[in-house]
Write an enzyme that holds these catalytic residues in place. Structure first.
Site: not given
Length: 334
Positions: A258, A265
């Site tokens: 994550y 991102e």
């Protein structure tokens, strides 16, 4: 002290250090039971006594405790727990009645006529998503081994269609949570899907300059690895199967993946901001007298802050889930 208790071949073996008629000494005995018993006795030691509980394999009436007809001299009945044959039959009858009443109560609870349909839908949904992300992962891995670093630059053109399909289908997870098909909290689900789809459809889908960036490879790779553990775990949960290695991976793999996914991102957004500023794409011009233009690149800068706040919310949620599924279990006193 230090009791050694075991049952082998239907015989209870006891040996311990104690203080009794022979002073401080080793005390031991054996009891051969009349009928079959469970091989694992439960022992509880207190300051004044030691209790050994032995379970019958079948709940029926015994004429006596031991196989030998003559009771051992050291053995005496505990009349507080003693049942004669009629009492034992009454107790069994009460248990049967209690079981029947419980079944009657459960039968009064209205059954969901669509239960099997819902379960079938969830199994198929998780299976399709697993196959989709598996295709993406395998495709990218094979191309990486064959082409090496050159595969970084055309990742989007190779797997974009499948990623579009999977991420569009993933919007069903919001609906599943809203109508109560699954118990997933709504806010973390919405935040994750909104973030991924914003980058996939808006940033990458609208800017050809971004589609050939190496960061796309790493972002898609981290996304697909996470889902390779998540979707099969949920699919097996639908049919009541828990595979411990998969459960561990489901609630552990996110710890490195994550942060790496969020980092890719963020890099993708940072690289797209100058392009949006230069082209003015998706910018909103307000009418006079304000005559102000809201740059889409400015909104992306705000989203960067929200991205890291969302990562914190998701981390907190996943950590609670991990603690619930993999945390230490409370042990019963023996």
């Amino acid at each position: 002290q230090n009791p050694d208790i075991a049952i082998t071949d239907n015989v209870l073996h006891f040996r311990a250090q104690g203080h009794g008629a022979k002073g401080d000494n080793i005390y031991e005995f054996q009891i051969e039971f009349l009928e079959a018993v469970e091989p694992k006795p439960v022992c509880r030691v207190t300051q004044r006594q030691l209790n050994i509980t032995v379970q019958k394999k079948e709940s029926n009436w015994w004429e006596r405790l031991t196989k030998q007809e003559k009771r051992p001299l050291f053995l005496a009945p505990d009349f507080d727990r003693w049942l004669d044959e009629s009492d034992a039959e009454m107790e069994l009858k009460e248990k049967e009645e209690e079981k029947i009443n419980k079944m009657k109560i459960e039968s009064r609870v209205p059954k969901d006529p669509f239960k099997h349909l819902k379960k079938g839908y969830l199994i198929m949904y998780n299976l399709v998503q697993f196959l989709g992300f598996s295709w993406i992962f395998v495709n990218m891995t094979v191309r990486l081994f064959i082409l090496g670093k050159d595969s970084f630059y055309d990742t989007f053109h190779t797997v974009a269609d499948m990623m579009y399909f999977c991420q569009t289908l993933a919007l069903m997870e919001i609906m599943n949570s809203l109508i109560g098909l699954v118990r997933s909290p709504l806010i973390p689900t919405v935040m994750q899907l909104f973030g991924r789809n914003l980058i996939l459809f808006v940033v990458l889908g609208s800017l050809e300059e971004m589609q050939s960036k190496p960061v796309v490879f790493f972002m898609f790779y981290f996304w697909s690895i996470i889902e390779l553990f998540r979707y099969p775990y949920y699919m097996l949960s639908c049919i009541g199967i828990e595979w411990k290695p998969l459960t561990w991976l489901r609630y552990t793999a996110w710890i490195p993946l994550y942060p790496l996914g969020a980092l890719t991102e963020a890099v993708c957004i940072v690289q797209s901001i100058p392009i949006f500023s230069e082209t003015g794409k998706f910018s909103l011009g307000l009418p006079n007298p304000l005559n102000v233009t809201i740059q889409f690149s400015f909104l992306l800068q705000i989203y960067l802050i929200a991205l890291f706040l969302g990562v914190f919310v998701n981390f907190r949620h996943l950590y609670k889930q991990r603690k619930q599924h993999l945390g230490p279990k409370k042990r019963k006193m023996k």
